[in-house]
Design an enzyme around this catalytic site. Structure first.
Site, PDB file in Angstrom:
ATOM      1  N   GLU A  54      59.348  53.144  97.989  1.00  0.00           N
ATOM      2  CA  GLU A  54      60.551  53.054  98.813  1.00  0.00           C
ATOM      3  C   GLU A  54      60.454  51.905  99.816  1.00  0.00           C
ATOM      4  O   GLU A  54      61.398  51.132 100.005  1.00  0.00           O
ATOM      5  CB  GLU A  54      60.779  54.374  99.565  1.00  0.00           C
ATOM      6  N   CYS A  77      57.696  60.867 100.938  1.00  0.00           N
ATOM      7  CA  CYS A  77      56.743  61.573 101.804  1.00  0.00           C
ATOM      8  C   CYS A  77      57.273  61.627 103.236  1.00  0.00           C
ATOM      9  O   CYS A  77      58.058  60.789 103.672  1.00  0.00           O
ATOM     10  CB  CYS A  77      55.372  60.901 101.769  1.00  0.00           C
ATOM     11  N   SER A 170      30.915  57.170  62.048  1.00  0.00           N
ATOM     12  CA  SER A 170      32.338  57.172  62.374  1.00  0.00           C
ATOM     13  C   SER A 170      32.913  55.764  62.554  1.00  0.00           C
ATOM     14  O   SER A 170      34.092  55.628  62.904  1.00  0.00           O
ATOM     15  CB  SER A 170      32.565  57.967  63.670  1.00  0.00           C
ATOM     16  N   TRP A 172      34.205  52.475  60.897  1.00  0.00           N
ATOM     17  CA  TRP A 172      35.285  52.851  61.802  1.00  0.00           C
ATOM     18  C   TRP A 172      36.277  53.685  61.023  1.00  0.00           C
ATOM     19  O   TRP A 172      36.674  53.306  59.919  1.00  0.00           O
ATOM     20  CB  TRP A 172      35.961  51.633  62.404  1.00  0.00           C
ATOM     21  N   ASP A 202      26.090  57.888  68.886  1.00  0.00           N
ATOM     22  CA  ASP A 202      26.820  56.614  68.855  1.00  0.00           C
ATOM     23  C   ASP A 202      26.436  55.642  69.964  1.00  0.00           C
ATOM     24  O   ASP A 202      26.789  54.463  69.880  1.00  0.00           O
ATOM     25  CB  ASP A 202      28.330  56.877  68.949  1.00  0.00           C
ATOM     26  N   LEU A 206      31.972  53.121  76.464  1.00  0.00           N
ATOM     27  CA  LEU A 206      33.098  53.836  77.079  1.00  0.00           C
ATOM     28  C   LEU A 206      33.803  53.030  78.165  1.00  0.00           C
ATOM     29  O   LEU A 206      34.353  53.602  79.108  1.00  0.00           O
ATOM     30  CB  LEU A 206      32.643  55.198  77.651  1.00  0.00           C
TER      31      LEU A 206
END
Length: 367
Positions: A54, A77, A170, A172, A202, A206
């Site tokens: 705002e 707020c 896994s 890919w 693996d 991350l």
């Protein structure tokens, strides 16, 4: 730009999303100031500690805000936090009307902002595009009302629901386009979590390495008995993002994890592993509002079984294994007939390269 009330609120929601990944634990908020349906100024919450949406819009509008309308996707707020109350700024600007998508459940606001404006004589309308606005701020709303992060489970699967071959390989399952999309999505979250089995198998990093990171993503390992190797890439990259290892009391290596700079979270153990509800509440107290789960079938089962998953993103690759010994995306939930199967609602499907991403929400279990 000119438009209807709905179009102007939709624009406020678009602006709000520009704060994705940079404003947590605050909500994402966008604001549009318009006169006779014509936009005068726009604003959004850019980062924690910065102007709220705002105020950002009011600074751009200046005197043109007097007598105009404001469209904002969350109740303004009315308290001093990192910044002064927005209600004061709105009243001083002399706005004519304020359209608000929905009330803020934060106990510090919770209708008081709306009441403050109305008591001062301002015309206030609440409920415009409320369902869409609640979806935009689902992480914030979950964190405020439940004290835990909003949990999104992400899985890359074959057509028959397998996440790896029988040897556990896994890489890919999904395409490069899907992997890039996952990194983009990862950059929106406060934290990402995997189980110890994923780390051992693996050794993931991350981090959203394929895109420009928007914040320092916290990486969490749910590790009941301290199986995370001390030479894991997670522990070797703490300078690039904090790492927490959640363990049961007395788990080995806890002190060694701390010596490498990781945070150790001691969590009660249950018959099924760590008490994930307690872990999520702990993360909530750390102002983590959104958590992406990239773990394996065991962590997935535990979260789904405890009712702690808010959304599921399945990246389905157009390939078929057909091997009963290849791991499925969730391990045994103990459900043995169709009436007891967990129901989901499909929210959206979209193509990503050769793959399809299916976004789902757990549906209420009937009677």
């Amino acid at each position: 730009m000119t438009g209807s009330h709905e179009a102007l609120m939709a624009r406020a929601l678009q602006l709000a999303l520009r704060g994705r990944g940079t404003v947590s634990p605050n909500p994402m908020v966008g604001a549009v100031i318009a006169r006779d349906g014509k936009v005068v100024a726009e604003g959004w919450h850019h980062q924690v500690g910065g102007d709220h949406a705002e105020v950002d819009a009011l600074k751009k509008a200046r005197e043109a805000a007097r007598g105009a309308d404001l469209y904002v996707n969350l109740e303004p707020c009315c308290h001093f936090g990192r910044t002064p109350p927005c209600t004061r700024a709105l009243l001083e600007a002399g706005l004519r009307r304020v359209f608000i998508a929905h009330q803020d459940p934060n106990p510090l606001v919770a209708g008081q902002g709306i009441e403050t404006l109305r008591r001062a004589g301002m015309e206030v309308h609440v409920g415009l595009l409320e369902p869409r606005a609640r979806e935009v701020n689902a992480p914030f709303l979950t964190w405020i009302t439940r004290g835990r992060p909003f949990v999104v489970l992400k899985m890359a699967v074959t057509l028959d629901g397998r996440v790896a071959d029988r040897e556990g390989r896994s890489r890919w399952v999904s395409s490069e386009a899907s992997r890039r999309e996952v990194h983009r999505l990862r950059s929106w979250f406060d934290a990402v979590m995997v189980g110890a089995g994923t780390v051992v198998r693996d050794d993931p990093l991350l981090l959203p390495t394929l895109v420009r990171p928007r914040s320092r993503l916290k990486r969490i390992v749910a590790d009941l008995d301290g199986r995370t190797p001390l030479d894991a890439r997670l522990l070797g990259t703490i300078d690039r993002g904090p790492v927490a290892i959640a363990v049961a009391a007395g788990a080995p290596r806890a002190q060694a994890y701390q010596q490498r700079g990781a945070e150790v979270l001691e969590v009660p153990a249950t018959a099924d592993g760590l008490d994930l509800q307690t872990l999520l509440q702990t993360l909530g107290r750390q102002e983590i509002t959104s958590l992406l789960i990239e773990g394996g079938p065991t962590l997935t089962r535990s979260l789904l079984g405890a009712g702690l998953v808010d959304r599921v993103w399945l990246f389905v690759a157009p390939r078929l294994l057909g091997d009963p010994q290849a791991p499925a995306w969730v391990s045994d939930l103990g459900l043995r007939d169709l009436p007891s199967a967990l129901p989901f609602e499909i929210l959206r499907t979209r193509r990503i390269g050769p793959d399809v991403c299916i976004e789902l929400r757990p549906a209420p279990v009937s009677g």
